[in-house]
Design an enzyme around this catalytic site. Structure first.
Site, PDB file in Angstrom:
ATOM      1  N   LYS A 194       0.723  -1.174   0.114  1.00  0.00           N
ATOM      2  CA  LYS A 194      -0.161   0.437  -0.240  1.00  0.00           C
ATOM      3  C   LYS A 194       0.663   1.541   0.285  1.00  0.00           C
ATOM      4  O   LYS A 194       1.938   0.993   0.165  1.00  0.00           O
ATOM      5  CB  LYS A 194      -0.797  -0.050   1.678  1.00  0.00           C
ATOM      6  CG  LYS A 194      -2.033  -1.149   1.572  1.00  0.00           C
ATOM      7  CD  LYS A 194      -3.267  -0.876   0.006  1.00  0.00           C
ATOM      8  CE  LYS A 194      -3.772  -2.115   0.378  1.00  0.00           C
ATOM      9  NZ  LYS A 194      -4.181  -3.826  -0.816  1.00  0.00           N
TER      10      LYS A 194
HETATM   11  C1  LIG Z   1      -9.895  -3.326  -1.855  1.00  0.00           C
HETATM   12  C2  LIG Z   1      -9.256  -3.403  -0.517  1.00  0.00           C
HETATM   13  N1  LIG Z   1      -9.987  -3.508   0.951  1.00  0.00           N
HETATM   14  C3  LIG Z   1      -9.632  -4.065   1.717  1.00  0.00           C
HETATM   15  C4  LIG Z   1      -7.922  -4.867   1.873  1.00  0.00           C
HETATM   16  C5  LIG Z   1      -8.320  -5.417   2.706  1.00  0.00           C
HETATM   17  O1  LIG Z   1      -6.743  -4.850   3.406  1.00  0.00           O
HETATM   18  P1  LIG Z   1      -5.538  -5.315   4.626  1.00  0.00           P
HETATM   19  O2  LIG Z   1      -5.005  -6.541   3.421  1.00  0.00           O
HETATM   20  O3  LIG Z   1      -5.477  -4.907   4.746  1.00  0.00           O
HETATM   21  O4  LIG Z   1      -6.655  -6.350   5.454  1.00  0.00           O
HETATM   22  C6  LIG Z   1      -7.584  -4.099   0.885  1.00  0.00           C
HETATM   23  C7  LIG Z   1      -5.664  -5.458   0.452  1.00  0.00           C
HETATM   24  O5  LIG Z   1      -4.899  -5.684  -0.164  1.00  0.00           O
HETATM   25  C8  LIG Z   1      -7.668  -4.248  -0.903  1.00  0.00           C
HETATM   26  O6  LIG Z   1      -7.399  -3.961  -1.759  1.00  0.00           O
END
Ligand SMILES: Cc1ncc(COP(=O)(O)O)c(C=O)c1O
Length: 413
Positions: A194
């Protein structure tokens, strides 16, 4: 051609991050504590949020957002078919029903017209608890239309801003405090790829009272975290469990990394935008490709650069295009396989591929190219060269277009 693989993503970790993490490790306190609180405050200041809660994932941020809003059985949450699975999973995990809708053909963000249609077609007795849009790739969705829909139906907006830190919509930073007549909670992810990373991590922003409710859900429903119980004038071993909460708290080691990244995130954003501009310049005139949409009054976070292939102009399908890139030492990806194609959701809700025709059709054209701040100019040149070469070698002969089955059809059709 380059002789080593250009990875799809490399986290930009420097000495500042390493020093902060080492300081946290040496401090004697490594779980949720002072560094986590400092990170929350700094993040809230950066975005202009009413309050912020640090978590150990973006998924956790979405999950506690729904818990804080009281989403449960009998509730529906409308979300996009073209996203990562975690937002949809947490709706299921809360016992609510995820209602998928299709996306806009240009931005690939949730289509407000489809949201309205879905809101009017809930099951008898079902309550619309929230609309959960995703600011896909870092391009804010049409949030004003969604806020209007949320107001009309008396539901909350839970924004998935995993891709969108920092980004702005019509002058407003995503995650900033606002009074729009409905509760708005915004979830960020600090996963390794990210725009800001803590290895794994997340943040939820929103009105202070909802953030405090989410805070309880994030740590077993306990009335105080370990730092609060062990330090200061009100130190006490005593705690009470007030809700059947989760275990989503961020550690001070992650927060240390986050604080160092926060100082650099604007610089990272400038570099991401430069790379996107180079790609747009190189690919914008190729009719075999479609560059990402970028509407006016949107400040794009450029988390993902997703180009779309034009199947009428190219002889090879998307998967082969990605293999060709790999053969030239460029890693690429696809964001995302639409939710309704995954076996769990397909079988549970009986979805057919064409139930969300835009998401399904566009998914087959998507190729995400490397875009991250540690890319050198030479790396960008390599990506442009590889993509251009593959396009040039795989152009369809003029005068022929293909139909959906891949069969040649006359151009006039
Ligand atoms: C669009 C989207 N929502 C939610 C998430 C979830 O984030 P995390 O991996 O920090 O739980 C991601 C992760 O890549 C994502 O791309």
């Amino acid at each position: 051609m380059r002789d080593t693989l250009l990875p799809f993503s490399v986290p930009p970790i420097g000495d500042a991050e390493i020093d902060e993490v080492v300081a946290a490790l040496r401090s004697g306190w490594i779980t949720t504590g002072p560094r986590t609180r400092t990170f929350e405050q700094a993040f809230a200041k950066f975005t202009g949020a009413g309050a912020a809660l640090a978590l150990n994932s973006g998924t956790g941020a979405l999950h506690v957002a729904l818990a804080a809003l009281g989403v449960g059985p009998g509730a529906a949450v409308i979300t996009t078919a073209l996203t990562f699975c975690s937002g949809v999973h947490v709706i299921e995990q809360m016992g609510a029903r995820p209602v998928l809708v299709d996306v806009e053909p240009d931005t690939l963000n949730i289509d407000p017209a489809q949201v309205e249609r879905a809101a009017l077609a809930l099951r008898p007795g079902e309550r619309l608890a929230a609309v959960m849009p995703v600011h896909l790739y870092g391009h804010a969705c049409d949030r004003m239309s969604l806020i209007r829909i949320a107001r009309r139906h008396g539901c909350a907006l839970v924004e998935d801003a995993a891709h969108s830190f920092p980004s702005r919509y019509e002058g407003k930073t995503i995650g900033a405090a606002e009074d729009v007549g409905v509760p708005v909670l915004t979830a960020f992810s600090f996963y390794a790829t990210k725009n800001l990373t803590t290895g794994e991590g997340g943040m939820l922003t929103g009105p202070p009272e909802l953030i405090e409710e989410a805070r309880l859900w994030s740590l077993h429903g306990m009335s105080g975290d370990a730092w609060k119980r062990g330090h200061g004038n009100h130190a006490s071993w005593f705690y009470e469990v007030t809700r059947p909460g989760f275990k989503y708290n961020m550690s001070d080691i992650q927060a240390a990394l986050g604080m160092a990244q926060l100082q650099k995130v604007s610089r990272f954003g400038i570099r991401r935008a430069e790379i996107a501009a180079r790609y747009n310049d190189a690919f914008g005139s190729l009719e075999e490709l479609r560059i990402p949409a970028h509407r006016s009054r949107i400040e794009h976070a450029w988390h993902v650069y997703a180009v779309r292939l034009n199947p009428d102009k190219l002889k090879i399908p998307r998967d082969e295009f990605i293999e060709e890139l790999r053969g030239r030492n460029i890693a690429a990806s696809v964001h995302f396989i639409p939710i309704h194609l995954h076996p769990y959701y397909r079988d549970r809700y009986g979805y057919k591929a064409n139930d969300f025709p835009v998401a399904y059709r566009e998914y087959q054209k998507l190729v995400s190219l490397p875009i991250y701040p540690t890319m050198h100019d030479r790396d960008i040149d390599d990506v442009i060269e590889a993509v251009t070469e593959i396009v040039t070698h795989n152009r369809k002969a003029a005068g022929l277009m293909t139909g959906h089955a891949g069969l040649p059809v006359p151009q006039s059709r």
